[in-house]
Scaffold this active site. Structure first.
Site, PDB file in Angstrom:
ATOM      1  N   ASP A  11       2.809  60.296  33.296  1.00 21.61           N
ATOM      2  CA  ASP A  11       2.778  59.111  32.461  1.00 21.61           C
ATOM      3  C   ASP A  11       1.964  58.067  33.222  1.00 21.61           C
ATOM      4  O   ASP A  11       1.692  58.227  34.418  1.00 21.61           O
ATOM      5  CB  ASP A  11       4.212  58.634  32.226  1.00 21.61           C
ATOM      6  CG  ASP A  11       4.280  57.351  31.447  1.00 21.61           C
ATOM      7  OD1 ASP A  11       3.611  57.236  30.410  1.00 21.61           O
ATOM      8  OD2 ASP A  11       5.003  56.433  31.895  1.00 21.61           O
ATOM      9  N   LEU A  12       1.587  56.978  32.564  1.00 23.02           N
ATOM     10  CA  LEU A  12       0.798  55.951  33.251  1.00 23.02           C
ATOM     11  C   LEU A  12       1.621  54.700  33.547  1.00 23.02           C
ATOM     12  O   LEU A  12       1.818  54.345  34.705  1.00 23.02           O
ATOM     13  CB  LEU A  12      -0.454  55.605  32.438  1.00 23.02           C
ATOM     14  CG  LEU A  12      -1.557  54.859  33.194  1.00 23.02           C
ATOM     15  CD1 LEU A  12      -2.932  55.209  32.632  1.00 23.02           C
ATOM     16  CD2 LEU A  12      -1.353  53.361  33.136  1.00 23.02           C
TER      17      LEU A  12
END
Length: 227
Positions: free
Chosen positions: A9-10
């Site tokens: 995920d970022l």
């Protein structure tokens, strides 16, 4: 056996998401003070909109407009203008979280690396470019650009195509969200790592749980990459 791919995920996994600071700066430009009450109202509205967005009930434009529908009149501008200035502030303040740069440096070239993020293409790509980490990753999938959000299995299927249909059991998904990252990837057959960034200590059904990003290197199938 070592993982063949690690997906991330970022927001709140690779990068911080300094929303309160960015919002304060954004409103200050219009000489509006961000009070605790205004922040709480914004966060409540924004969280609800993100839940609808992740469930596919609203599109990205609706989210970006509606989340500033209450604050924009105070600033005397449209929600769109407030949203764009907010994005600029996020880009200014956003930075990789502790341990991310050094961890990725050790993994690069030893395993496939990808990003799967529920976010907006322009700002996510700009933040990654600003950090200098773009070259670490083999691909970046952004929900807005694909029209499908985590935890929808279709976005993980698209990731599978990017990984040349690598067996899902050889893939690790790392993220901070128990629903979109952990449950979504697990439903797709991937192993999962919950990054409990804020040390919430909830019972999350993940393959692994870490509270410091660098702990990723100590997971058995990750450590095998470095042996």
């Amino acid at each position: 056996m070592a993982y063949r791919w690690i997906l991330f995920d970022l927001d709140d996994t690779l990068f911080d998401f300094p929303a309160p600071r960015a919002l304060e700066t954004t409103l200050a430009h219009y000489e509006v003070q961000l009070t605790p009450e205004l922040l709480a109202d914004y966060q409540q509205l924004n969280q609800g909109l993100w839940q609808q967005f992740n469930a596919g009930q609203i599109d990205s434009k609706t989210l970006q407009f509606e989340r500033f529908s209450q604050l924009a009149p105070l600033a005397g501008v449209t929600p769109w203008e407030l949203n764009q200035r907010f994005f600029a502030a996020i880009l200014d303040y956003s930075a990789p979280l502790d341990g991310v740069v050094s961890t990725l440096a050790q993994l690069q070239g030893k395993v496939g690396l990808g990003i799967v993020t529920n976010g907006f293409g322009d700002i996510q790509r700009a933040r990654l470019a600003k950090s200098g980490l773009t070259g670490c990753f083999d691909f970046l999938l952004v929900s807005e650009e694909l029209g499908v959000n985590k935890p929808d299995p279709r976005i993980f299927a698209i990731a599978g195509e990017q990984m040349a249909n690598c067996p899902v059991g050889d893939v690790l998904m790392v993220g901070d969200n128990p629903l979109t990252d952990v449950a979504g990837a697990a439903a797709a057959g991937m192993e999962t790592c919950w990054f409990d960034l804020h040390k919430q200590g909830h019972a999350v059904a993940a393959t692994h749980i870490i509270t410091d990003f660098a702990e990723l290197l100590g997971l058995p199938r990750v450590a095998a990459l470095l042996a």
